[in-house]
Write an enzyme that holds these catalytic residues in place. Sequence first.
Site, short mmCIF file in Angstrom:
data_model
loop_
_atom_site.label_atom_id
_atom_site.label_comp_id
_atom_site.label_asym_id
_atom_site.label_seq_id
_atom_site.Cartn_x
_atom_site.Cartn_y
_atom_site.Cartn_z
N LYS A 58 0.84 -1.20 0.00
CA LYS A 58 0.00 0.00 0.00
C LYS A 58 0.87 1.25 0.00
O LYS A 58 0.66 2.17 -0.80
CB LYS A 58 -0.91 -0.03 1.23
CG LYS A 58 -2.14 0.82 1.10
CD LYS A 58 -3.00 0.72 2.36
CE LYS A 58 -3.70 -0.63 2.46
NZ LYS A 58 -4.27 -0.86 3.80
N ARG A 92 -3.15 3.18 8.56
CA ARG A 92 -3.47 2.01 7.73
C ARG A 92 -2.32 1.02 7.70
O ARG A 92 -1.17 1.41 7.54
CB ARG A 92 -3.77 2.45 6.29
CG ARG A 92 -4.54 3.73 6.18
CD ARG A 92 -4.58 4.26 4.76
NE ARG A 92 -5.26 3.37 3.84
CZ ARG A 92 -5.27 3.55 2.52
NH1 ARG A 92 -4.61 4.57 1.98
NH2 ARG A 92 -5.90 2.71 1.74
N GLY A 117 -8.52 -7.61 4.01
CA GLY A 117 -9.31 -7.62 5.23
C GLY A 117 -8.60 -8.20 6.44
O GLY A 117 -9.19 -8.35 7.49
N MET A 123 -5.72 -7.05 7.97
CA MET A 123 -5.13 -6.11 8.90
C MET A 123 -6.13 -4.96 9.07
O MET A 123 -7.04 -4.79 8.28
CB MET A 123 -3.81 -5.58 8.34
CG MET A 123 -2.92 -6.68 7.82
SD MET A 123 -2.22 -7.68 9.10
CE MET A 123 -1.03 -6.55 9.71
N ARG A 158 -3.57 -1.45 -6.46
CA ARG A 158 -2.79 -2.69 -6.41
C ARG A 158 -3.26 -3.57 -7.55
O ARG A 158 -4.34 -3.35 -8.11
CB ARG A 158 -3.00 -3.40 -5.07
CG ARG A 158 -4.43 -3.81 -4.86
CD ARG A 158 -4.64 -4.47 -3.50
NE ARG A 158 -6.06 -4.55 -3.20
CZ ARG A 158 -6.59 -4.60 -1.99
NH1 ARG A 158 -5.81 -4.58 -0.94
NH2 ARG A 158 -7.87 -4.68 -1.81
N HIS A 160 -16.38 -8.74 0.93
CA HIS A 160 -15.42 -9.74 1.40
C HIS A 160 -15.69 -11.10 0.77
O HIS A 160 -14.79 -11.74 0.23
CB HIS A 160 -15.50 -9.83 2.93
CG HIS A 160 -14.57 -10.84 3.52
ND1 HIS A 160 -14.95 -12.13 3.83
CD2 HIS A 160 -13.26 -10.75 3.82
CE1 HIS A 160 -13.92 -12.78 4.32
NE2 HIS A 160 -12.87 -11.96 4.32
N SER A 188 10.73 -43.58 -14.31
CA SER A 188 9.66 -42.66 -13.95
C SER A 188 9.68 -42.56 -12.43
O SER A 188 9.51 -43.55 -11.73
CB SER A 188 8.32 -43.19 -14.45
OG SER A 188 7.30 -42.32 -14.05
N CYS A 229 5.91 -39.35 -12.42
CA CYS A 229 4.48 -39.58 -12.30
C CYS A 229 4.17 -39.44 -10.82
O CYS A 229 5.05 -39.50 -9.99
CB CYS A 229 4.07 -40.94 -12.85
SG CYS A 229 4.85 -42.31 -12.03
N TYR A 274 9.96 -35.22 -18.85
CA TYR A 274 8.52 -34.95 -18.78
C TYR A 274 7.99 -35.09 -17.36
O TYR A 274 8.64 -35.65 -16.49
CB TYR A 274 7.74 -35.91 -19.70
CG TYR A 274 7.75 -37.35 -19.25
CD1 TYR A 274 6.76 -37.84 -18.39
CD2 TYR A 274 8.73 -38.24 -19.69
CE1 TYR A 274 6.77 -39.16 -17.98
CE2 TYR A 274 8.73 -39.56 -19.28
CZ TYR A 274 7.75 -40.02 -18.42
OH TYR A 274 7.76 -41.31 -17.99
P1 ADP Z 1 -7.63 -2.37 3.61
O1 ADP Z 1 -6.25 -2.77 3.40
O2 ADP Z 1 -8.38 -3.25 4.54
O3 ADP Z 1 -8.36 -2.11 2.35
P2 ADP Z 1 -7.26 0.44 3.89
O4 ADP Z 1 -6.08 0.96 4.61
O5 ADP Z 1 -7.22 0.49 2.43
O6 ADP Z 1 -7.59 -1.00 4.43
O7 ADP Z 1 -8.50 1.27 4.41
C1 ADP Z 1 -9.80 0.88 4.18
C2 ADP Z 1 -10.61 2.03 3.67
O8 ADP Z 1 -10.53 3.12 4.52
C3 ADP Z 1 -10.14 2.56 2.33
O9 ADP Z 1 -10.65 1.84 1.28
C4 ADP Z 1 -10.72 3.95 2.34
O10 ADP Z 1 -12.05 3.93 1.92
C5 ADP Z 1 -10.65 4.31 3.79
N1 ADP Z 1 -9.48 5.16 3.98
C6 ADP Z 1 -8.22 4.79 4.22
N2 ADP Z 1 -7.41 5.86 4.29
C7 ADP Z 1 -8.18 6.93 4.10
C8 ADP Z 1 -7.94 8.33 4.02
N3 ADP Z 1 -6.72 8.84 4.17
N4 ADP Z 1 -8.97 9.13 3.80
C9 ADP Z 1 -10.21 8.62 3.65
N5 ADP Z 1 -10.51 7.34 3.68
C10 ADP Z 1 -9.52 6.48 3.91
MG MG Z 2 -7.77 -0.84 0.98
MG MG Z 3 -10.35 -3.67 5.13
#
Ligand code: ADP
Ligand code: MG
Ligand code: MG
Length: 879
Positions: A29, A99, A108, A110, A343, A459, A767, A834, A854
């Site tokens: 990220k 984040r 989802g 972390m 990503r 999710h 084999s 095999c 093979y």
């Molecule tokens: P994950 O890795 O679980 O997707 P993120 O760090 O991307 O977690 O955060 C989840 C959500 O939180 C993002 O998709 C975004 O909508 C919101 N978010 C994260 N950082 C910001 C920010 N700086 N401003 C506004 N919303 C944010």
């Molecule tokens: Mg995200």
């Molecule tokens: Mg998340």
Amino acid sequence: MSPNSKYVYFFGADQTEGKAEMRELLGGKGANLAEMASLGINVPPGFTITTEACNYYFKKDKTLPPSLWDEIIKNLKSLEKAMGKTFGGKKDPLLLSVRSGARVSMPGMMDTVLNLGLNEDTMKALAKKTSNNWFAHDCYRRFIAMFGNVVLGIDGEHFETILERKKEKRKVEFDTELLVDDLKGVIKDFKALVKKKVGHAFPEDPVEQLRMAIEAVFNSWNIPRAIHYRRLNHIPEDWGTAVNVQSMVFGNMGPTSATGVAFTRNPATGEKKFYGEYMINAQGEDVVAGIRTPQPIAKLKEDMPASYDELLEVYQTLENHYKDMQDIEFTIEDNRLYMLQTRAGKRTAAAAIRIAVDMVNEGLISKQEALLRVPAEQVDQIFHPMIDPKSKVKVLGKGLGASPGAATGKVVFSPDAAAELARKKERVILVRTETSPEDIHGMSVAQGILTAKGGMTSHAAVVARAMGKPCVSGLGELSVDTRKKKAWLNGTEIKELDAVTLDGADGRVMLGSVKLVQPRITGYFTQLMSWVDKVRNLSVRANADTPHDALVAREFGAQGIGLCRTEHMFFDEDRILLVRKMIVADKEKTREEALKKLLPIQRSDFTQIFKAMEGLPVTIRLLDPPLHEFLPADPKEIKALAKQMKVSPSALTKKIHSLKEANPMLGLRGCRLGLMFPEIYKMQVSAIIEAACKLVKKGTKVYPEIMIPLVGHVEELRQVRSQLDEVAQDIIKKAKVKLDYKVGTMIELPRAAITADEIAAEADFFSFGTNDLTQTTFGLSRDDSGMFLPEYIEMGVLDRDPFVSVDVSGVGEFVRIGAEKGRAANKKIHLGICGEHGGDPKSIEFFNSLKLDYVSCSPFRVPTALLAAAQAAIKDPKP
Ligand code: ADP
Ligand code: MG
Ligand code: MG
């Protein structure tokens, strides 16, 4: 780690220090936020704390590097300056999002804290500054709940309940319908909850909040569900996570604000079409959490045309830059677009294939890159079953087709129930209101997943696509009562264990089990596979025991049969009796009678397989039954056999007992059987050679290869071979045809590998039977390993199941020695694999490095093996 190493990297506001290549240090990220900022894309500025800081934290008993805090404060000052706001400020407060972000995305897994820096004072300041009282309160209640959950460890459900109760009381459906006074009440209740749960008041000091949040993100690297995910995906413990501290932008500022997620191409089909969802006046995870139903991205064009156009431009920029399909997160704050994440998007195998091929045709990537883009492991997904179009179905409802393929099974309402039934080999469909990371263990064993809430990026949808299993999400009419183990869908009650069928392509949910059929292969797939053939070194054959399997394998591109197990041919009801007779026979005559009847049956088996594989080699392994698999155990069957053989049941029972082995896997099987009862192998060789000669006469091209199993000593092979050559030559001479046949052996015992030079003198090919070789190298019975092998992996004794991916340093070493010694003694020797490992991409990489000729695997794995062989060749080009 030196004390003055740099632990913090700034991004945005023209001060970006990181870049995409720094993903190991900055996490995926953080590295991509820096990269986007450098590309001139509008990213809220912030800074990334490195994974090294996280590793330090865990190594040093959860203490932060001494220099870290100063560095953070310094970067925070820069951030304040760039934003013109003050963290904790009473006029224009800077709010932060904290984040997590590991090297590879762990969806989802972390946790993130938004709106950090709020307290009673800054909340009021925010309200005043934005002239939006509702918004400030909305941020504050979100912050307390997220911080309470992620940092203080309070179950998120408690916060949910308070909010739900408020909505009920106010008789409104959505969060956005609550009034400022309602939010005030919610905030008060939230704070009281925190005090009750953790014994102290909610922290008011923003700097303290920040420190706690950073540590919480570090700690989240080691929560059980993160550990579970890492094990499942072979992510090393010591990668650690980075922490991104970023200035907040707000999608919840009213009707001119929104938040959304999108894919630059369709992640289910690969179609080149912008694809995503957004929600007006919302923040963060609202879109994926299924709180309201999100809008399809195309509608943004009407709602906020300028932002939509800008978004299209950004997505083009990102695709052209990364040269891959991107999964992006964005927020629109009062009509201004901000990018929050990009990503490489997760996708189904079908989408991966189409995107790779399209991108070659668009000139974005090379053919070799395209080949590396498709995970070989997942290729067989595209052969996932579909609902037989001819079958009559009773459709109960229709949700979103979130992950393609059809699945049928028994309904369960909890991941634990799914796991328990799956252990009993039941096929289950997991039905949930929505899924969360806690459900992973149930999702991973279910045939398919059905949820009531959540969109295409929920999710459930994301995880199901990654797992390659069918998923129908967002079926609004579905209501689920987990406690009562019941669900209702458009007037039909669904109980636990009821059969249902899902179509993850179009979103249909059907009652009962419906007939499924295999899909047809697309042009994209064919095109990709045509590139595969140009780069790979390994041939790929199939393990096929029947003409049908042989034909399937051939259609998938198999270049012959690497293993035809003759014992499977004997499991037919009328044949097994003859085989049993042959085994338990006391008199030579009885045995010969049985064999005489088996000969024509086998001959016709081989004739059909040779025909199916015309022009290609067919390796037939002579009988190798662990005896217990053939002997009757049921008294009724013993009686029937006794009658046939004209002996008394008790005498026969005695005989069967006398043949019972303590360790059948190490008993009288393989070539040992061939040496003890030469007639059996002679019959099989006669059948093979007679079938081949007949076909040669008709002009059919056949290449039989006779394989002797379980050889441990060269003398075993020499003696068996000399008997068999005699039989074969005799038949060929009588038939007056020219037939080339080969005789070789399995290398599946450590002794065979070690003495491969001696054995190679007697063999035309080896084999490597890596299933048995794993068993005999580890001294680990395949039949019993289930009792502890999974635990071994759980405990970290073994990294992976050695029966799935070859154990390179042990079993692999025997293969290497066997191949080397074999080649040194016999330059012409042909070497193959095999066994299950022949279809496992990781193992194939290893076999490619040994320059074997093979691999052979089950028919449906052939495309996987072909692609894996190509990838191995690209990654490890021959000198
Ligand atoms: P994950 O890795 O679980 O997707 P993120 O760090 O991307 O977690 O955060 C989840 C959500 O939180 C993002 O998709 C975004 O909508 C919101 N978010 C994260 N950082 C910001 C920010 N700086 N401003 C506004 N919303 C944010
Ligand atoms: Mg995200
Ligand atoms: Mg998340």
